[in-house]
Structure formats: structure tokens, C-alpha cells
Design an enzyme around this catalytic site. Structure first.
Site, PDB file in Angstrom:
ATOM      1  CG  ASP A  92      -1.905   1.081   1.283  1.00 19.39           C
ATOM      2  OD1 ASP A  92      -1.890   1.929   0.379  1.00 19.39           O
ATOM      3  OD2 ASP A  92      -2.719   1.111   2.219  1.00 19.39           O
ATOM      4  CB  SER A  93       0.798   4.333  -1.974  1.00 19.02           C
ATOM      5  OG  SER A  93      -0.433   4.917  -1.578  1.00 19.02           O
ATOM      6  N   GLY A  94       0.653   4.074   1.398  1.00 19.18           N
ATOM      7  CA  GLY A  94       0.654   4.927   2.581  1.00 19.18           C
ATOM      8  C   GLY A  94      -0.394   6.013   2.531  1.00 19.18           C
ATOM      9  N   GLY A  95      -1.133   6.110   1.413  1.00 20.34           N
ATOM     10  CA  GLY A  95      -2.151   7.144   1.290  1.00 20.34           C
ATOM     11  C   GLY A  95      -3.219   7.050   2.370  1.00 20.34           C
ATOM     12  CG  PHE A  96      -6.301   3.998   4.716  1.00 17.32           C
ATOM     13  CD1 PHE A  96      -7.602   4.402   4.475  1.00 17.32           C
ATOM     14  CD2 PHE A  96      -6.005   3.400   5.935  1.00 17.32           C
ATOM     15  CE1 PHE A  96      -8.602   4.201   5.420  1.00 17.32           C
ATOM     16  CE2 PHE A  96      -7.000   3.201   6.885  1.00 17.32           C
ATOM     17  CZ  PHE A  96      -8.294   3.609   6.622  1.00 17.32           C
ATOM     18  CG  ASP A 146      -4.850   6.831  -3.013  1.00 21.40           C
ATOM     19  OD1 ASP A 146      -3.956   6.545  -2.185  1.00 21.40           O
ATOM     20  OD2 ASP A 146      -5.975   6.307  -2.991  1.00 21.40           O
ATOM     21  CD  GLN A 194      -9.610   7.016  -3.316  1.00 27.90           C
ATOM     22  OE1 GLN A 194     -10.769   7.088  -2.861  1.00 27.90           O
ATOM     23  NE2 GLN A 194      -8.640   6.381  -2.669  1.00 27.90           N
ATOM     24  N   GLY A 221     -10.970   4.006  -1.182  1.00 32.51           N
ATOM     25  CA  GLY A 221     -11.913   4.948  -0.614  1.00 32.51           C
ATOM     26  C   GLY A 221     -13.259   4.372  -0.263  1.00 32.51           C
ATOM     27  CG  ASP A 271      -6.034  -5.061   1.922  1.00 33.29           C
ATOM     28  OD1 ASP A 271      -5.702  -4.502   2.976  1.00 33.29           O
ATOM     29  OD2 ASP A 271      -6.570  -4.428   0.973  1.00 33.29           O
ATOM     30  CG  HIS A 340     -10.032 -20.230  12.928  1.00 28.25           C
ATOM     31  ND1 HIS A 340     -10.576 -21.428  12.528  1.00 28.25           N
ATOM     32  CD2 HIS A 340     -11.033 -19.302  12.812  1.00 28.25           C
ATOM     33  CE1 HIS A 340     -11.849 -21.244  12.192  1.00 28.25           C
ATOM     34  NE2 HIS A 340     -12.142 -19.963  12.354  1.00 28.25           N
TER      35      HIS A 340
END
Length: 376
Positions: A92-96, A146, A194, A221, A271, A340
């Protein structure tokens, strides 16, 4: 990276395919365990590979950039060698993460300025810098940088944010073309659609992203506070436009039912932290419903955690023993529950794939949705 579309369900948009990266093959639909800091919490790599059978996992640019840092990762030979996972990795790019730091970050055209949640130090992520970081991490699949707007954003903010995301994407693609992989295998870029919950913005974004002809595409998003019906609607809007011959990745989603609904609408990759996070808190997802392992009803239930479960831990340990471990606050409880849940999620998408190929996905999915929402 290549993607082969192998089967499409006759009664829905569900698909079965095969992604091939420099680190192996990935059968889709696929769930990707989240390894934010380079590790899936509480789970050994041997368990990921042998018991859970993860074909691909995630790492996170923001967290790995801050700790252990790029110098360590580069000297190690990239994340694959650093954490011992020799199958595919997506970053993940780190945008979130930057979005979630709203109180300690500033957005501008150049990029996102933020303060570390670890020590308060100031940093800036630009599209160019994020591409360089993901190159150094060594992910097989790299996400574009993003902005992830809140689910309740008004139309004006969502439109302005979308423009910024698209301009940043152009810069990501330019930087990617100017650089080479560091560890001898191809690295693919996935742009992110987005547009919040506004169909016209989602269509505009999907058309823009599709025009870039990258190796795959992501839908971002969503699952950030909007109603679940809106999430499903936006998936349908976007997947009418995104190309059929490229994998589609729905970011950060979700519950087992969310995943089945999204597969039915044409999504290939997923994910979510839910399997491990909920597992650490005693919630188990099973083929017959949801179990709270702290409940007294399991105190003297010596039957397996799950009959014919997806993981070796399911038959090795009893419900009573796992409940005991949670009440005793033993770390083993969180490890068993995480294994599990991850194995169950991988089982679920594998079963979905099997039913797509066999031609009865829709009827199977309808039965599963009822079972998966049952509280045991």
C-alpha cells in the site's frame, strides 16, 4: 506481471483468474493477509506458507519507511529477504495511513506532509518519493500514491480530492518509468480509483485509471464510513469501466460477506486487517457463523474449534482450550485465532473460485451469506 482470466460466472460478474509475478502464481479471487510492518501479526512465515497457504501478503509503505527504514530494507535485499516470505508482496502506498493522520498532516499539490506517529518527526510523501520507497521495499505490486477522502465527504471536496489523486498518478507513472527495480524482478503499478460515493466521480476516475493501461487496478476509498449498500453500488459502477483483462483489487474490505458480494460484482483481490484484529479479540469466523471465544458456552465444549476446518489448529485444539487461553490472557490464544481466521478467509476465496469454475457460484454464495452472518 501477467493476468489470465480463466472463468466468468454465467449468472454474475464473478471471475476466476491467475496472476503471475516474479515470485509466483496467485489464483484469484484471492485474499491477502495484511503485514503492515513487514509481518502478519502473531503469525510465522512458515504458518503463512504451509498452514494458511497465503500466495501474497501486504506490506505498508508508511510504516516500513518509518521503521525499520529504507537503509535497512535495501541492505537486506528488500522485504522478501528481510521477512523471509518468498512469495508475492503488495505494498500500500501509505495514502490511507496519511489520511488517517488528519490531525497531524497537511495536503498540498506537492504531496502530503505529516508527522510520524512514532516520534513526531516531520516527513513529506510526494508521488515520486513514494515510488522510490516502494522500489526499495521491493514489492511485486506497488500502489499509486493517492488521497483517500472520508466516506462522508461532500461533493466539492470529493471532486477536488479526485483531481489531486489523478495528478499524483501521472507523476507516479512518470517516476516509475524513470527508475528500475532494485532486486532483479518486475514491479507492477496499480492506480487507485477514488470518487467517494458519487457515481459520476467514480466513473470519471475509473475511465482515467483505465486509460493508463497499468498491470492492474484498485478500488479505494470504500469501507471508510459509507453505508454498505453504497459500497456495493460504487463497485458495480467502477467495474463496468475497468478493463476485463486486468485484475481488480478492492482495498481494505472486509467481512466474509463483503468479500462474497464484491466477488459477485467482479472483484479479484482483497485485503483487510479484520481476520487478525478480530481474532486477537476472540472473534472467530467459521463456515457456520461467528464465534466469540470468550463466551461461557464454550467453557466445557471439548469439540474441535471447527470440524473440518481450514487450518491445522482447528482440529488440534478444542473450543474449551482456546476459551481458557483467552481468559488467561495467553499470547497463544491470539496466535491460534489469527491463524484460524486467515486460513478461513483463504478457504472462502478458494471455495468461491471453485464454485465459479464449476458454474454454481450464485447459489453457493446465497447459502454462504446466510451461514456466515449467524452468531454461534
Amino acid at each position: 506481471m501477467t493476468f489470465e482470466l480463466q472463468h466468468t460466472d454465467a449468472k454474475s460478474k464473478a471471475r476466476a483468474g491467475m496472476i503471475t509475478t516474479g515470485h509466483g502464481q496467485i489464483e484469484t479471487p484471492i485474499f491477502m493477509p495484511v503485514g503492515t510492518a513487514g509481518n502478519v501479526k502473531g503469525v510465522h512465515v512458515t504458518e503463512l506458507k504451509n498452514d494458511i497457504n497465503a500466495q501474497i501478503i501486504l506490506g505498508n509503505t508508511y510504516h516500513l519507511y518509518l521503521r525499520p527504514g529504507l537503509e535497512v530494507l535495501e541492505q537486506a535485499g528488500g522485504l522478501h529477504k528481510f521477512n523471509g516470505f518468498d512469495r508475492s508482496i503488495l505494498t500500500d502506498s501509505g495514502g490511507f495511513q496519511v489520511f488517517s493522520l488528519s490531525s497531524i498532516r497537511k495536503l498540498r499539490e506537492e504531496g502530503a506532509e505529516f508527522r510520524s506517529h512514532i516520534d513526531g518527526s516531520k516527513h513529506i510523501f510526494t508521488p515520486e518519493k513514494v515510488m522510490d520507497i516502494e522500489r526499495t521495499i521491493g514489492a511485486d505490486i506497488m500502489m499509486a500514491f493517492d488521497e483517500c477522502p472520508p466516506g462522508d465527504s461532500d461533493y466539492g471536496y470529493a471532486k477536488k480530492s479526485l483531481g489531486l489523486t489523478h495528478r499524483w498518478l501521472d507523476r507516479c507513472i512518470k517516476r516509475l518509468k524513470e527508475t528500475e527495480p532494485k532486486y532483479g524482478y518486475h514491479q507492477s503499478l496499480f492506480p487507485i480509483v477514488q470518487g467517494c460515493v458519487y457515481p459520476d466521480l467514480r466513473r470519471e476516475s475509473a475511465e482515467f485509471i483505465a486509460s493508463k493501461e497499468c498491470d492492474g487496478n484498485a478500488i479505494g476509498g470504500l469501507a471508510v464510513g459509507e453505508p454498505v449498500e453504497k459500497m456495493y453500488e460504487m463497485i458495480e459502477v467502477v467495474n463496468e469501466i475497468l478493463p476485463q483483462n486486468k485484475p481488480r483489487y478492492l482495498m481494505g474490505v472486509g467481512t466474509p460477506v463483503n468479500i462474497l458480494e464484491a466477488i459477485e460484482r467482479g472483484v479479484d483481490m482483497f485485503d483487510c486487517v479484520m481476520p487478525t484484529r478480530n481474532g486477537r479479540n476472540g472473534m472467530l469466523f467459521t463456515k457456520n457463523g461467528i464465534m466469540n471465544m470468550r463466551n461461557k458456552k464454550w467453557e466445557k465444549d471439548f469439540s474441535p474449534i471447527e470440524e473440518e476446518g481450514a487450518s491445522v489448529v482447528d482440529t488440534l485444539y478444542s473450543k474449551a482450550y482456546l476459551r481458557h487461553l483467552f481468559h488467561a490472557k495467553e499470547l497463544l490464544a491470539m496466535q491460534i485465532a489469527s491463524i484460524h481466521n486467515l486460513a478461513f478467509y483463504l478457504w472462502l476465496v478458494k471455495e468461491a473460485r471453485r464454485h465459479i469454475i464449476e458454474g454454481d457460484f450464485s447459489s453457493w454464495k446465497a447459502q454462504m451469506v446466510t451461514r456466515l452472518t449467524t452468531r454461534l
